[in-house]
Design an enzyme around this catalytic site. Structure first.
Site, PDB file in Angstrom:
ATOM      1  CG  ASP A  12       6.316   1.675   2.542  1.00 31.88           C
ATOM      2  OD1 ASP A  12       6.319   1.481   3.783  1.00 31.88           O
ATOM      3  OD2 ASP A  12       5.268   1.702   1.867  1.00 31.88           O
ATOM      4  CG  ASN A  31      -1.819   1.195   1.283  1.00 33.76           C
ATOM      5  OD1 ASN A  31      -1.843   1.996   0.366  1.00 33.76           O
ATOM      6  ND2 ASN A  31      -2.564   1.330   2.366  1.00 33.76           N
ATOM      7  CG  HIS A  83       4.123  -7.656   6.949  1.00 35.41           C
ATOM      8  ND1 HIS A  83       3.425  -7.107   8.007  1.00 35.41           N
ATOM      9  CD2 HIS A  83       4.072  -6.748   5.950  1.00 35.41           C
ATOM     10  CE1 HIS A  83       2.969  -5.911   7.658  1.00 35.41           C
ATOM     11  NE2 HIS A  83       3.344  -5.668   6.414  1.00 35.41           N
TER      12      HIS A  83
END
Lengths: 311, 427
Positions: free
Chosen positions: B304, B277, B308
């Site tokens: 960015d 995103n 995860h």
């Protein structure tokens, strides 16, 4: 053929072969004892991360008529939302012993992703708005059975309604056009995909202009929640513009048929009792669904040829 | 402790020259050729390499506090150092969020403890990133915060954003926006386009970004606040920023390596690795971003970096979190995918982001006598492939497996200390 995931991956020849196999299975299903030992000893796991009674029962029946053992796994939507791992579920079931997983999930791509974690055959029983390939097979079979011929060449098929959110539409469009039909999709722009570059279809925003021109009127289910996101102003307005009512049913072309993947929303897209339409094939689709799913299971797990009776 | 970098080249806009660089303490002591190492001096070979001011990342998710299973400030710092970064701006979407002095001080402290990279916490614009109440900008600024953002979401309320800008202008701080109109992107998993329509997935329309880019440009125009647009991803966004700059507005912008190298077609395999995103867009958007980087409309390349844990990227596309790793691959992607000159790469990855982050006194300084010894030595020609298991990040969600990257960091020097030598982190 190892998996059955996406109509786009299946050639026209394989599709016709599967239609012919479906016809063989339909013959078995017409027998007094509709059961053959073709998949004896095989284990089919139906893993439905999204609720579906019809498709699940259809697969269940198909597997049993081929004498496979069926393992059922239903994950409630809530446990998935809690982040339950799909991978863990699949690996656990596979450790018990599975030859084919039949997978449904509310999100596109899950059956394809599972192929990375499993050696078993994967059958897509519907993933998000992506694909529902066994539905496309049973729909194609139902149309071919009705009109005859080897494929669907020359037929004009209108798919009406919420194409944007429909896995049935995506699979059907690919199958029908591969088999030679001309497909028109009909609906308000809010319910059509936002970018249809490369789609082999005509697009129409008025139901009335195709009603008399189609050999097949294929009605899609409109989920009642759609009006909450402004996809349609109201269910009533939708019914008026895109519902199949008596007046539209009367204007259908002679010899044309009505289809619906179920479950129907009466009073929304179906504003007429299908029993009152002479050429509704909606229940025929359900019957053929078992044969089509038998064909897929046999194609993936069987020994080849045509299933034989018990020696 | 001295460090001597031998046989590298210093590249600037005006040209390049072969150089040795002698570092004494935390300062560049000497620049020249055939410098002799003083006794006890660590010597780093830089043959074929560029001696550059250390890179500065405006956009790093370090995940600590709150999501240490994905990354810690230590592991992110190590990844940063291996990627050539001597300074990173830590994004505030931690748990708790970086909206109080206490959390900001904690992030700084953890950065100092790791000692691999200068960690500069950003602050939220609104408490808890909820878009309702402004953070105490002054107190956070006094604690060293210069960049404020609700990254992960944009500030939706127009009046609140206007007030934030009016207030920020007085303080001279930077407001960085994740431009996304939330009501247009509900449930989105990929760029809204033909690929998304084909797959039947809910899409992020380009317009959801562009509308907020436009709004913030106009708010900047009436307030005069310093505005930084995070991770531009669409061609139209680049046009809007270009026009705003032509009007003389104090706006800067960044683009990520993944938005200039990967398209929405990557999602055809439904792999959540490629969910990010803003989403991966189209080939046309990539070309527009590259033009924007070349002509300076886009000031900086920012990663960015969004780690995860592997199991979270094995969920269905809608359940998997957006984001991909970036720190260790940024240089390799930029050199492989763009036609930026080496001087331009150094500007977009070091000089300009240092200026935007307010750290230009320490980072992004031309390698010259007396400048701070925050330096990266990289080989601009070497090609390599990413091996996820070799990454320093605690997570493995890199989108570049199987792709050939060009250019790799060899040594990184933080405040005079060689924290990465020959590609290996020294702590």
């Amino acid at each position: 053929m190892k998996h059955f995931l996406d109509i786009a991956e299946i050639s026209r020849e394989s599709l016709i072969e599967l239609l012919d196999m479906t016809a063989n299975m339909a013959e078995i299903n017409r027998r007094p004892v509709p059961k053959v030992p073709a998949l004896r000893g095989k284990v089919v796991a139906t893993v439905f991360f999204e609720d579906s009674t019809r498709t699940r029962i259809s697969f269940d029946t198909a597997a049993k008529r081929l004498s496979a053992d069926v393992m059922g796994f239903a994950a409630s939507a809530s446990s998935i939302n809690k982040g339950e791992s799909i991978r863990d579920t699949i690996e656990t079931l596979e450790a018990i012993g599975v030859d084919a997983f039949v997978i449904r999930h509310k999100t596109g791509g899950v059956p394809a992703t599972v192929t990375k974690w499993s050696d078993a055959s994967i059958i897509n029983a519907g993933d998000g708005a992506n694909q529902h390939p066994t539905q496309a097979l049973l729909d194609s079979y139902t149309i071919r059975e009705h009109f005859g011929g080897q494929d669907l060449t020359g037929l004009r098929i209108s798919i009406v309604g919420d194409v944007r959110h429909s896995r049935v539409a995506r699979s059907d469009i690919q199958a029908f056009t591969k088999l030679g039909a001309a497909v028109t999709i009909v609906g308000p722009s809010t319910l059509l995909p936002s970018d249809m570059t490369g789609w082999p279809v005509e697009v129409c925003n008025e139901f009335d202009s195709v009603i008399g021109e189609s050999d097949v009127i294929y009605m899609l289910r409109l989920q009642r929640e759609r009006m909450n996101s402004a996809f349609v102003p109201s269910l009533d307005e939708y019914a008026q513009r895109f519902g199949l009512d008596k007046s539209r049913a009367k204007r259908m072309r002679a010899g044309s048929i009505v289809m619906h993947p179920g479950p129907m929303n009466r009073g929304v897209e179906m504003c007429v009792d299908p029993a009152e339409i002479p050429n509704s094939l909606i229940l025929r689709q359900v019957t053929n669904g078992v044969s089509a799913r038998m064909a897929v299971l046999f194609k993936l797990l069987g020994a080849g040829g045509i299933p034989e009776d018990e020696g | 402790m001295n460090v001597l970098i031998k046989n590298g080249r210093i590249v600037t806009a005006s040209g390049e020259r072969l150089s040795d660089v002698l570092i004494s303490g935390a300062i560049v002591a000497e620049v020249g050729t055939n410098l002799a190492p003083p006794d006890g001096c660590q010597v780093l070979d830089a043959s074929g390499c560029v001696i550059s001011p250390g890179f500065v990342d405006l956009h790093t998710h370090m995940r600590e506090p709150g999501r240490e299973e994905a990354e810690t400030i230590e592991t992110a710092s190590r990844a940063a150092a291996k990627g050539g970064y001597t300074c990173v701006v830590a994004m505030p979407n931690t748990d708790p969020a970086q909206d109080t002095v206490a959390v900001v001080e904690f992030v700084k402290l953890q950065g100092e403890r790791a000692g691999l990279c200068d960690v500069r916490p950003s602050g939220c614009i609104t408490l808890g990133r909820l878009g309702e109440t402004l953070v105490p900008f002054g107190a956070l600024q006094a604690a060293g915060v210069h960049v404020f953002t609700d990254d992960g979401t944009g500030v939706q309320n127009h009046t609140l954003m206007r007030r934030a800008m009016e207030y920020a202008k007085d303080l001279g701080i930077v407001l960085a926006q994740h431009c996304e109109i939330a009501s247009m992107t509900e449930g989105a998993v990929m760029h809204e386009g033909s690929c998304c329509s084909h797959l039947g997935l809910p899409g992020w329309p380009a317009l959801a970004e562009e509308l907020m880019v436009y709004r913030d440009i106009e708010l900047c125009r009436i307030t005069g606040a310093r505005v930084h647009i995070l991770h531009l991803s669409t061609a139209r966004s680049v046009d809007l920023v270009r026009a705003a700059k032509a009007d003389g507005l104090p706006i800067t912008a960044e683009a990520t390596p993944h938005h200039i190298s990967l398209t929405d077609e990557q999602l055809r395999g439904f792999d959540p690795l490629f969910k990010v995103n803003p989403p991966l867009r189209t080939r046309d958007d990539i070309e527009a971003l590259k033009r924007g980087l070349k002509d300076g409309t886009i000031d900086a390349i920012a990663t960015d970096h969004a780690p995860h844990a592997p199991h979270t990227k094995e969920l269905a596309l809608d359940a998997a979190p957006p984001g991909m790793l970036g720190l260790e691959t940024a240089l390799g992607v930029v050199l492989a995918e763009t036609d930026l000159s080496l001087a331009e790469v150094i500007d977009r990855m070091s000089v300009a982001p240092a200026r935007i982050a307010g750290v230009a006194d320490q980072h992004g300084c031309e390698v010259a006598v007396g400048s701070p010894a925050n330096i990266t030595v990289f080989d601009p020609e070497i090609t390599w492939s990413v091996v996820p298991e070799e990454l320093a990040s605690k997570s493995r969600n890199t989108p570049y497996v199987g792709r050939t990257l060009k250019g790799r960091v060899r040594h990184t020097i933080l405040r005079g200390e060689a924290v990465v030598v020959d590609g290996e982190a020294k702590k």
